[in-house]
Design a protein around this motif. Sequence first.
Motif, short mmCIF file in Angstrom:
data_model
loop_
_atom_site.label_atom_id
_atom_site.label_comp_id
_atom_site.label_asym_id
_atom_site.label_seq_id
_atom_site.Cartn_x
_atom_site.Cartn_y
_atom_site.Cartn_z
N LEU A 20 0.79 -1.53 -0.28
CA LEU A 20 0.22 0.04 0.02
C LEU A 20 1.11 1.28 0.29
N SER A 23 -0.30 4.58 1.52
CA SER A 23 -0.61 5.26 2.68
C SER A 23 -0.38 5.20 3.56
N TRP A 99 -9.71 -1.38 7.97
CA TRP A 99 -8.73 -1.18 8.03
C TRP A 99 -7.59 -2.36 8.34
#
Length: 179
Positions: A20, A23, A99
Amino acid sequence: MAAVVSSPLKRCRNTVELALPESDIYEDDGLIECGYGDWEGQKLKDLSKEPLWSVVQQHPSAAVFPNGEAMSDMSARAIGTIRRWDAKITEEHGPEALWLACTHGDVIKAIIADALGLHLDQFQRIVADPASISVIRYTPTRPFVVRVNEGGDLRTLVPPKSTGTDSDAAVGGGAGAGV
Protein backbone atom coordinates in the motif's frame (compact mmCIF):
# COMPACT_ATOMS: atom_id res chain seq x y z
CA MET A 1 -8.66 2.30 3.82
CA ALA A 2 -9.37 4.02 7.13
CA ALA A 3 -5.96 3.22 8.65
CA VAL A 4 -2.83 1.14 8.25
CA VAL A 5 -1.13 0.14 11.50
CA SER A 6 2.20 -1.67 11.58
CA SER A 7 4.66 -3.22 13.93
CA PRO A 8 7.64 -0.88 14.07
CA LEU A 9 9.98 -3.64 12.90
CA LYS A 10 11.41 -2.94 9.44
CA ARG A 11 10.13 -6.11 7.78
CA CYS A 12 6.52 -5.19 8.57
CA ARG A 13 6.95 -1.58 7.57
CA ASN A 14 8.53 -2.69 4.24
CA THR A 15 5.66 -5.11 3.59
CA VAL A 16 3.05 -2.39 4.06
CA GLU A 17 4.99 0.12 1.96
CA LEU A 18 5.12 -2.41 -0.91
CA ALA A 19 1.47 -3.45 -0.63
CA LEU A 20 0.00 0.00 0.00
CA PRO A 21 2.54 2.59 -1.17
CA GLU A 22 0.13 5.55 -0.94
CA SER A 23 -0.94 4.89 2.66
CA ASP A 24 -0.06 6.72 5.81
CA ILE A 25 1.28 4.14 8.25
CA TYR A 26 0.88 4.30 12.00
CA GLU A 27 3.45 2.31 13.97
CA ASP A 28 2.39 0.70 17.23
CA ASP A 29 4.74 -1.12 19.61
CA GLY A 30 1.79 -3.26 20.69
CA LEU A 31 2.10 -5.13 17.38
CA ILE A 32 5.82 -5.88 17.70
CA GLU A 33 6.94 -9.53 17.52
CA CYS A 34 7.18 -11.55 20.71
CA GLY A 35 10.39 -10.79 22.57
CA TYR A 36 12.19 -14.11 22.12
CA GLY A 37 15.18 -12.97 24.18
CA ASP A 38 18.07 -15.45 23.98
CA TRP A 39 16.21 -17.34 21.25
CA GLU A 40 16.36 -14.44 18.76
CA GLY A 41 18.58 -15.19 15.77
CA GLN A 42 18.95 -18.87 16.67
CA LYS A 43 18.28 -21.70 14.21
CA LEU A 44 15.00 -23.54 14.72
CA LYS A 45 16.78 -26.90 14.43
CA ASP A 46 18.90 -25.91 17.45
CA LEU A 47 16.01 -24.45 19.42
CA SER A 48 13.95 -27.61 18.88
CA LYS A 49 16.43 -29.41 21.16
CA GLU A 50 15.80 -26.99 24.06
CA PRO A 51 13.41 -28.07 26.86
CA LEU A 52 11.41 -24.85 26.32
CA TRP A 53 10.62 -25.93 22.74
CA SER A 54 8.01 -28.48 23.83
CA VAL A 55 6.41 -25.86 26.10
CA VAL A 56 6.21 -23.41 23.19
CA GLN A 57 4.64 -26.12 21.03
CA GLN A 58 2.25 -27.71 23.53
CA HIS A 59 1.58 -25.13 26.25
CA PRO A 60 2.59 -21.71 24.87
CA SER A 61 0.69 -19.85 27.58
CA ALA A 62 3.38 -21.07 30.01
CA ALA A 63 6.33 -20.18 27.76
CA VAL A 64 8.65 -17.43 28.97
CA PHE A 65 11.68 -16.83 26.80
CA PRO A 66 15.01 -16.43 28.64
CA ASN A 67 15.75 -12.68 28.78
CA GLY A 68 12.59 -12.17 26.75
CA GLU A 69 8.84 -12.03 26.95
CA ALA A 70 6.15 -14.47 28.04
CA MET A 71 3.97 -15.61 25.14
CA SER A 72 0.91 -14.85 27.27
CA ASP A 73 2.12 -11.25 27.69
CA MET A 74 2.68 -10.94 23.92
CA SER A 75 -0.81 -12.26 23.31
CA ALA A 76 -2.49 -9.89 25.76
CA ARG A 77 -0.51 -6.94 24.39
CA ALA A 78 -1.38 -7.71 20.76
CA ILE A 79 -5.05 -8.43 21.38
CA GLY A 80 -5.40 -5.24 23.42
CA THR A 81 -3.71 -3.26 20.66
CA ILE A 82 -5.96 -4.66 17.92
CA ARG A 83 -9.11 -4.08 19.93
CA ARG A 84 -8.01 -0.54 20.84
CA TRP A 85 -7.33 0.34 17.19
CA ASP A 86 -10.58 -1.25 16.05
CA ALA A 87 -12.59 0.75 18.60
CA LYS A 88 -10.82 3.98 17.62
CA ILE A 89 -11.32 3.43 13.90
CA THR A 90 -14.94 2.37 14.37
CA GLU A 91 -15.62 5.50 16.41
CA GLU A 92 -13.96 7.76 13.82
CA HIS A 93 -15.09 6.06 10.59
CA GLY A 94 -18.06 3.83 11.46
CA PRO A 95 -18.49 0.06 11.81
CA GLU A 96 -17.87 -0.64 8.11
CA ALA A 97 -14.42 0.99 8.12
CA LEU A 98 -11.70 -1.19 6.66
CA TRP A 99 -8.26 -1.02 8.26
CA LEU A 100 -5.14 -3.09 8.12
CA ALA A 101 -2.66 -4.24 10.76
CA CYS A 102 0.71 -5.64 9.69
CA THR A 103 2.47 -7.73 12.30
CA HIS A 104 4.26 -11.04 12.87
CA GLY A 105 3.32 -14.72 12.72
CA ASP A 106 2.95 -15.55 16.42
CA VAL A 107 1.21 -12.22 17.04
CA ILE A 108 -1.26 -12.92 14.23
CA LYS A 109 -1.90 -16.44 15.50
CA ALA A 110 -2.57 -15.12 19.01
CA ILE A 111 -5.05 -12.53 17.69
CA ILE A 112 -6.83 -15.12 15.54
CA ALA A 113 -6.98 -17.61 18.44
CA ASP A 114 -8.60 -14.93 20.59
CA ALA A 115 -11.11 -14.07 17.86
CA LEU A 116 -11.99 -17.76 17.53
CA GLY A 117 -12.45 -18.05 21.28
CA LEU A 118 -9.48 -20.41 21.59
CA HIS A 119 -7.05 -20.54 24.47
CA LEU A 120 -3.53 -19.44 23.61
CA ASP A 121 -2.42 -23.07 24.06
CA GLN A 122 -4.27 -23.88 20.84
CA PHE A 123 -2.72 -21.14 18.71
CA GLN A 124 -0.07 -23.47 17.23
CA ARG A 125 -2.94 -25.01 15.21
CA ILE A 126 -3.20 -21.77 13.21
CA VAL A 127 -0.95 -21.00 10.23
CA ALA A 128 0.09 -17.43 9.40
CA ASP A 129 2.53 -17.40 6.49
CA PRO A 130 4.67 -14.36 5.64
CA ALA A 131 2.68 -11.71 3.73
CA SER A 132 -0.57 -13.66 4.14
CA ILE A 133 -3.89 -11.99 4.84
CA SER A 134 -6.19 -12.85 7.72
CA VAL A 135 -9.40 -10.91 8.30
CA ILE A 136 -11.32 -10.41 11.52
CA ARG A 137 -14.46 -8.30 11.74
CA TYR A 138 -15.15 -7.04 15.25
CA THR A 139 -18.72 -6.28 16.29
CA PRO A 140 -20.20 -5.12 19.59
CA THR A 141 -20.88 -8.70 20.70
CA ARG A 142 -18.24 -10.88 19.02
CA PRO A 143 -15.49 -11.01 16.43
CA PHE A 144 -15.98 -12.92 13.19
CA VAL A 145 -12.99 -14.63 11.60
CA VAL A 146 -13.56 -14.05 7.90
CA ARG A 147 -10.27 -15.27 6.39
CA VAL A 148 -7.10 -16.92 7.62
CA ASN A 149 -3.69 -17.16 5.94
CA GLU A 150 -4.76 -16.14 2.45
CA GLY A 151 -2.82 -14.44 -0.31
CA GLY A 152 -4.30 -12.09 -2.79
CA ASP A 153 -5.51 -8.65 -3.66
CA LEU A 154 -6.32 -6.36 -0.74
CA ARG A 155 -9.24 -4.86 -2.67
CA THR A 156 -11.22 -8.08 -2.09
CA LEU A 157 -11.38 -7.20 1.60
CA VAL A 158 -13.88 -4.36 1.25
CA PRO A 159 -16.77 -5.45 3.48
CA PRO A 160 -20.33 -5.74 2.24
CA LYS A 161 -22.84 -3.06 3.20
CA SER A 162 -24.22 -3.37 6.72
CA THR A 163 -27.50 -5.23 7.19
CA GLY A 164 -28.10 -3.71 10.59
CA THR A 165 -27.49 -7.07 12.30
CA ASP A 166 -23.70 -7.06 12.17
CA SER A 167 -23.36 -8.85 15.51
CA ASP A 168 -25.58 -11.73 14.43
CA ALA A 169 -24.08 -14.86 12.89
CA ALA A 170 -25.57 -16.01 9.59
CA VAL A 171 -27.90 -18.99 10.01
CA GLY A 172 -26.92 -21.89 7.78
CA GLY A 173 -23.47 -20.43 7.17
CA GLY A 174 -24.86 -17.55 5.18
CA ALA A 175 -26.20 -19.70 2.35
CA GLY A 176 -29.56 -17.95 2.48
CA ALA A 177 -28.24 -14.41 2.58
CA GLY A 178 -29.33 -13.60 -0.97
CA VAL A 179 -32.73 -15.25 -0.72
